[in-house]
Write a protein that holds these residues in place. Structure first.
Motif, mmCIF file in Angstrom:
data_model
loop_
_atom_site.group_PDB
_atom_site.id
_atom_site.type_symbol
_atom_site.label_atom_id
_atom_site.label_comp_id
_atom_site.label_asym_id
_atom_site.label_seq_id
_atom_site.Cartn_x
_atom_site.Cartn_y
_atom_site.Cartn_z
ATOM 1 N N LEU A 1 -7.550 -0.194 41.113
ATOM 2 C CA LEU A 1 -8.615 -1.181 41.032
ATOM 3 C C LEU A 1 -8.289 -2.331 41.988
ATOM 4 O O LEU A 1 -7.159 -2.805 42.043
ATOM 5 N N PHE A 2 -9.263 -2.763 42.768
ATOM 6 C CA PHE A 2 -9.003 -3.865 43.695
ATOM 7 C C PHE A 2 -10.268 -4.702 43.862
ATOM 8 O O PHE A 2 -11.355 -4.290 43.489
ATOM 9 N N ARG B 1 -13.711 -3.205 43.027
ATOM 10 C CA ARG B 1 -13.947 -1.846 43.523
ATOM 11 C C ARG B 1 -12.893 -0.904 42.961
ATOM 12 O O ARG B 1 -11.833 -1.330 42.478
ATOM 13 N N ILE B 2 -13.166 0.390 43.039
ATOM 14 C CA ILE B 2 -12.187 1.409 42.672
ATOM 15 C C ILE B 2 -11.918 2.295 43.880
ATOM 16 O O ILE B 2 -12.793 2.500 44.715
ATOM 17 N N ASP C 1 -7.868 -8.834 47.247
ATOM 18 C CA ASP C 1 -7.022 -7.802 47.849
ATOM 19 C C ASP C 1 -7.473 -7.477 49.267
ATOM 20 O O ASP C 1 -6.680 -7.197 50.145
ATOM 21 N N ILE C 2 -8.785 -7.481 49.490
ATOM 22 C CA ILE C 2 -9.332 -7.244 50.830
ATOM 23 C C ILE C 2 -10.225 -8.424 51.163
ATOM 24 O O ILE C 2 -11.315 -8.566 50.621
#
Length: 221
Positions: free
Chosen positions: A139-140, A124-125, A26-27
């Motif tokens: 969540l990601f 991560r959250i 996502d990132i």
């Protein structure tokens, strides 16, 4: 113009945000890695905090600000552009757009080693900044550089004794402040033999002591 090569060692998972459409995580890291301007901003911020919080009698000035309007106001109060902004440059708002300040600073940074290998992925959250609680369905995943990863960059430095001494202080300061949301790094100089004669000519014993400290990692090899 002096060429200074620096090795940066990651001490804790170092994440970097991504602007644009994510690919994979996502990132993710962008294709060219961390922009040199990001590293320049980190050095500028670390140096500013170090001069205003730790070494307040260094003889170098720091406005201690990051917002363009507050930087401008601080420089007006000081009657000059502070030494930190003079070295690294600073953002300035002109009309409806953001433009570089009248000077981009006196140091240009370029990555020598790439950042695309040995990337890890963590889950991560997202946390609500207002309540401090976890957001729902937030969540990601995010890519990061693992501890132990070494990166090399080159600094092309304009100016004389003060600019050289101030840049060395910025490298030492980077050892004590986080990068991003929690990453910690260490740095050491590479091929720095030509810097010692320059500092001797400047008559800077403190600069020579700092140079010796920067030849080795502070937190161990």
């Amino acid at each position: 113009m002096k060429s200074i090569k620096v090795v940066l060692k990651v001490l804790s998972p170092l994440t970097v945000g991504y602007v644009g459409k994510p690919v994979g995580p996502d990132i993710a890291f962008n294709e060219v890695g961390v922009p040199p301007t990001t590293l320049k901003g980190v050095l500028r911020a670390s140096l500013s905090r170090y001069l205003t919080e730790v070494d307040t009698n260094s003889g170098f000035s720091a406005c201690g600000e990051i917002e363009p309007e507050r930087i401008k106001m601080a420089h007006e109060r000081m009657g000059k552009v502070c030494d930190v902004c003079s070295l690294f440059g600073y953002p300035e708002r002109r009309g409806a757009s953001w433009k570089p300040a009248e000077s981009r600073g006196k140091v240009k940074l370029t990555w020598i080693t790439g950042l695309q290998s040995e990337l890890g992925t963590m889950v991560r959250i997202a946390v609500d900044d207002l309540t401090g609680s976890v957001k729902e369905n937030a969540l990601f995943t995010q890519e990061y550089l693992p501890p132990g990863k070494e990166l090399e960059f080159e600094a092309l430095l304009e100016g004389g004794c003060r600019e050289l001494e101030l840049f060395l202080i910025s490298l030492e300061a980077l050892r004590f402040y986080r990068v991003g949301r929690g990453g910690m790094v260490d740095v050491k100089l590479k091929d720095s033999e030509d810097l010692e004669p320059a500092l001797k000519e400047c008559g800077s014993n403190e600069g020579l002591n700092r140079l010796r400290r920067l030849k080795l990692y502070m937190w161990g090899e």
